[in-house]
Design a protein around this motif. Structure first.
Motif, PDB file in Angstrom:
ATOM      1  N   GLN A   1      53.954  29.471  40.036  1.00  0.00           N
ATOM      2  CA  GLN A   1      52.959  30.185  39.243  1.00  0.00           C
ATOM      3  C   GLN A   1      52.086  29.206  38.456  1.00  0.00           C
ATOM      4  OE1 GLN A   1      51.970  33.162  39.074  1.00  0.00           O
ATOM      5  NE2 GLN A   1      50.942  33.406  37.115  1.00  0.00           N
TER       6      GLN A   1
ATOM      7  N   GLU B   1      43.500  35.101  43.024  1.00  0.00           N
ATOM      8  CA  GLU B   1      43.934  36.303  42.311  1.00  0.00           C
ATOM      9  C   GLU B   1      42.977  36.664  41.182  1.00  0.00           C
ATOM     10  OE1 GLU B   1      48.102  38.408  40.863  1.00  0.00           O
ATOM     11  OE2 GLU B   1      48.067  36.256  41.279  1.00  0.00           O
TER      12      GLU B   1
ATOM     13  N   ASN C   1      45.333  33.553  36.352  1.00  0.00           N
ATOM     14  CA  ASN C   1      46.447  33.763  37.265  1.00  0.00           C
ATOM     15  C   ASN C   1      46.107  33.204  38.644  1.00  0.00           C
ATOM     16  OD1 ASN C   1      48.797  34.638  38.458  1.00  0.00           O
ATOM     17  ND2 ASN C   1      48.530  36.788  37.905  1.00  0.00           N
TER      18      ASN C   1
ATOM     19  N   GLY D   1      49.118  29.297  35.285  1.00  0.00           N
ATOM     20  CA  GLY D   1      48.551  30.173  34.272  1.00  0.00           C
ATOM     21  C   GLY D   1      49.125  29.862  32.905  1.00  0.00           C
TER      22      GLY D   1
ATOM     23  N   LYS E   1      43.581  36.282  31.018  1.00  0.00           N
ATOM     24  CA  LYS E   1      44.919  36.098  31.583  1.00  0.00           C
ATOM     25  C   LYS E   1      44.812  35.430  32.951  1.00  0.00           C
ATOM     26  CE  LYS E   1      46.891  39.977  29.041  1.00  0.00           C
ATOM     27  NZ  LYS E   1      47.604  41.276  29.120  1.00  0.00           N
TER      28      LYS E   1
END
Length: 207
Positions: A115, A192, A97, A117, A95
């Motif tokens: 964002q 992150e 990110n 991702g 995932k």
């Protein structure tokens, strides 16, 4: 009179010229950029996860440090930011990110983010509304998911003008956010927990 006309024509010609972009890639010392913890109250850890790769002309985050912004230290009003990014491919089920910060307050209490991702490119963050901090997420308003998978380069074009932010992903606008309270702020890149590379960081200041 003749000199005044020349000066006037020169001013008009200058206004018609396309705005010049600035390459934001720092040198290997990361001068001009500052690490800011997320959230700001967490305090800054000593581990440095950011580096410049001169061969790639790129800024690399290994993703093995704390959650933080790498903040560009110039206070900005209206501008266009172009940036390419690519996650290091660690498998299809990861995932991934990260994000690109827009109109951040100095220490990140107020923040707006594009964002990055697999779930798509969209805007979210904490805005000031009627004197209160309000968190909003515009993922449902995203026109389409144009993000390419990890291992491939993506391009963001972010226009910040007045109270409005517009995000284009790989050549098409996918999200817009009007009503941004902070008219001047900082931009940043987010760490992150995932290895990500940024390149072609180009800033065009709008007059």
């Amino acid at each position: 009179m003749f000199l005044a006309r020349i000066l006037t024509l020169g001013a008009i010609a200058a206004a018609l010229l396309p705005a010049q972009s600035t390459d934001l890639l720092p040198d290997e010392s990361l001068k001009g950029w500052t690490r800011i913890p997320i959230p700001p109250t967490d305090g800054l850890k000593p581990k440095l996860q950011w580096s410049v790769d001169p061969a790639q002309k790129a800024l690399v985050c290994t993703g093995d440090g704390q959650h933080e912004w790498l903040r560009y230290d110039q206070l900005l009003g209206d501008y266009v930011l172009d940036v390419d990014f690519r996650f290091t491919d660690k498998g299809a089920d990861v995932k991934y990110n990260s994000g690109v910060g827009i109109r951040l307050s100095q220490y990140g209490e107020l923040w707006l983010q594009a964002q990055t991702g697999p779930t798509g490119g969209y805007l979210f963050g904490v805005n000031l509304v009627d004197g209160a901090l309000v968190r909003s997420n515009l993922q449902k308003e995203m026109k389409e998911n144009r993000i390419k998978p990890a291992g491939q380069w993506n391009h963001y074009g972010i226009r910040v003008q007045g109270d409005k932010v517009t995000l284009a992903v790989n050549g098409a606008v996918v999200n817009e956010w009007p009503g941004i309270a902070l008219r001047k702020g900082y931009l940043g890149l987010e760490a992150e927990g995932h290895e990500i590379t940024f390149r072609n960081l180009k800033l065009t200041v709008l007059k």
